[in-house]
Design a protein around this motif. Sequence first.
Motif, PDB file in Angstrom:
ATOM      1  N   ASP A 169       0.868  -1.100   0.217  1.00 14.78           N
ATOM      2  CA  ASP A 169       0.023   0.008   0.078  1.00 14.78           C
ATOM      3  C   ASP A 169       0.661   1.412  -0.017  1.00 14.78           C
ATOM      4  O   ASP A 169       1.865   1.186   0.692  1.00 14.78           O
ATOM      5  CB  ASP A 169      -0.784  -0.004   1.187  1.00 14.78           C
ATOM      6  CG  ASP A 169      -2.128  -0.881   0.943  1.00 14.78           C
ATOM      7  OD1 ASP A 169      -2.309  -1.516   0.074  1.00 14.78           O
ATOM      8  OD2 ASP A 169      -2.582  -1.076   2.117  1.00 14.78           O
ATOM      9  N   ALA A 170       0.477   2.292  -0.814  1.00 18.64           N
ATOM     10  CA  ALA A 170       1.081   3.481  -0.714  1.00 18.64           C
ATOM     11  C   ALA A 170       0.747   4.495   0.401  1.00 18.64           C
ATOM     12  O   ALA A 170      -0.534   4.268   0.918  1.00 18.64           O
ATOM     13  CB  ALA A 170       0.778   4.248  -2.279  1.00 18.64           C
ATOM     14  N   MET A 171       1.557   5.061   0.822  1.00 13.65           N
ATOM     15  CA  MET A 171       1.370   6.041   2.106  1.00 13.65           C
ATOM     16  C   MET A 171       0.768   7.141   1.695  1.00 13.65           C
ATOM     17  O   MET A 171       0.828   7.707   0.589  1.00 13.65           O
ATOM     18  CB  MET A 171       2.804   6.148   2.602  1.00 13.65           C
ATOM     19  CG  MET A 171       2.716   7.347   3.884  1.00 13.65           C
ATOM     20  SD  MET A 171       1.704   6.731   5.163  1.00 13.65           S
ATOM     21  CE  MET A 171       3.005   5.776   6.294  1.00 13.65           C
ATOM     22  N   THR A 172      -0.435   7.720   2.633  1.00 16.02           N
ATOM     23  CA  THR A 172      -1.004   8.631   2.140  1.00 16.02           C
ATOM     24  C   THR A 172      -0.582   9.959   3.399  1.00 16.02           C
ATOM     25  O   THR A 172      -1.028   9.560   4.713  1.00 16.02           O
ATOM     26  CB  THR A 172      -2.483   8.736   2.421  1.00 16.02           C
ATOM     27  OG1 THR A 172      -2.973   7.653   1.216  1.00 16.02           O
ATOM     28  CG2 THR A 172      -3.232   9.777   2.211  1.00 16.02           C
ATOM     29  N   LEU A 173       0.101  10.833   3.081  1.00 14.58           N
ATOM     30  CA  LEU A 173       0.539  12.158   4.056  1.00 14.58           C
ATOM     31  C   LEU A 173       0.116  13.296   3.612  1.00 14.58           C
ATOM     32  O   LEU A 173       0.160  13.622   2.443  1.00 14.58           O
ATOM     33  CB  LEU A 173       2.048  11.859   4.072  1.00 14.58           C
ATOM     34  CG  LEU A 173       2.701  10.798   4.628  1.00 14.58           C
ATOM     35  CD1 LEU A 173       4.169  10.570   4.751  1.00 14.58           C
ATOM     36  CD2 LEU A 173       2.279  10.448   6.123  1.00 14.58           C
ATOM     37  N   SER A 174      -0.146  14.047   4.547  1.00 15.31           N
ATOM     38  CA  SER A 174      -0.274  15.642   4.161  1.00 15.31           C
ATOM     39  C   SER A 174       1.016  16.469   4.220  1.00 15.31           C
ATOM     40  O   SER A 174       1.026  17.486   3.626  1.00 15.31           O
ATOM     41  CB  SER A 174      -1.387  16.289   5.082  1.00 15.31           C
ATOM     42  OG  SER A 174      -0.790  16.219   6.558  1.00 15.31           O
ATOM     43  N   THR A 175       1.855  15.743   5.054  1.00 14.36           N
ATOM     44  CA  THR A 175       3.196  16.539   5.079  1.00 14.36           C
ATOM     45  C   THR A 175       4.261  15.312   5.130  1.00 14.36           C
ATOM     46  O   THR A 175       4.147  14.419   5.739  1.00 14.36           O
ATOM     47  CB  THR A 175       3.265  17.221   6.531  1.00 14.36           C
ATOM     48  OG1 THR A 175       2.324  18.189   6.659  1.00 14.36           O
ATOM     49  CG2 THR A 175       4.593  17.671   6.597  1.00 14.36           C
ATOM     50  N   ASN A 176       5.463  15.177   4.346  1.00 16.61           N
ATOM     51  CA  ASN A 176       6.375  14.493   4.134  1.00 16.61           C
ATOM     52  C   ASN A 176       7.285  14.623   5.490  1.00 16.61           C
ATOM     53  O   ASN A 176       7.174  15.662   6.199  1.00 16.61           O
ATOM     54  CB  ASN A 176       7.258  14.609   2.943  1.00 16.61           C
ATOM     55  CG  ASN A 176       6.407  14.188   1.789  1.00 16.61           C
ATOM     56  OD1 ASN A 176       5.874  13.157   1.683  1.00 16.61           O
ATOM     57  ND2 ASN A 176       6.889  14.701   0.442  1.00 16.61           N
TER      58      ASN A 176
END
Length: 239
Positions: free
Chosen positions: A167-174
């Motif tokens: 699964d790919a990560m979902t982030l608002s901020t790296n």
Amino acid sequence: MATYVLVHGAWHTGELLEPTAVPIRAQGHDVFLPTLAGNRPGDAKNVGLEEAIQSLVDFFTAHDIQDAILVGHSYGGMVITGAADRVPERLRRLVYWNAFVPNHGESLYDMVPSHYTALFDQIEQADGSVMLPFPIWREAFINDASLELAQRAYEQLNPHPNKTSKDAMTLSTNPADMQIPKSYLNCTEDTSLPQSMPWHPRLSEKLGLFRLVQCPGSHELCFTNPTLLAEKIMEAGCD
């Protein structure tokens, strides 16, 4: 005194970090050892990364954990990154212990060599789980242990939901842009990833500004020298 939350890696449970927690608690700190969704007894093995992250966020809420030093090992780096993006107000510092550091859109599969992903795809079971073959465990993951310890530790592992790696990560901020202080704890004899694709500095540098702490040991220092690991976690976690 501080609050530590130690997050295990693939095939592990929180209980396996208890020997590491003991010396930290002896210094007066609180230590929590959650087991992530997908690795708890009886959990389905088709769990994805988002469910694992949510289980950690829910653990923080259920235990009203605040001002925590959140430590993630290996795959646990994926999960602590996701949790830090969702509940940064509950965290004091992130510590990545030979852990994956994802940016938005990246999966764990994106950070390991192609022959690893091919192997995991080949050995994935019908329920969605993968079990690390013992020869790889012995030679690359726990290379600083006796054969007896390696076998004893291996018997405590559990099949891991492979979807969490795909699964790919979902982030608002790296991670590099997160305002939470960060540390990277690197065990120098860790060969669980090829030396041409090392944990540090290849992954650690994705943190932006971070504190580096190093110590001798394999990927599985929690089994081979938990006292040293505890000491280095506290070094990485201090202000």
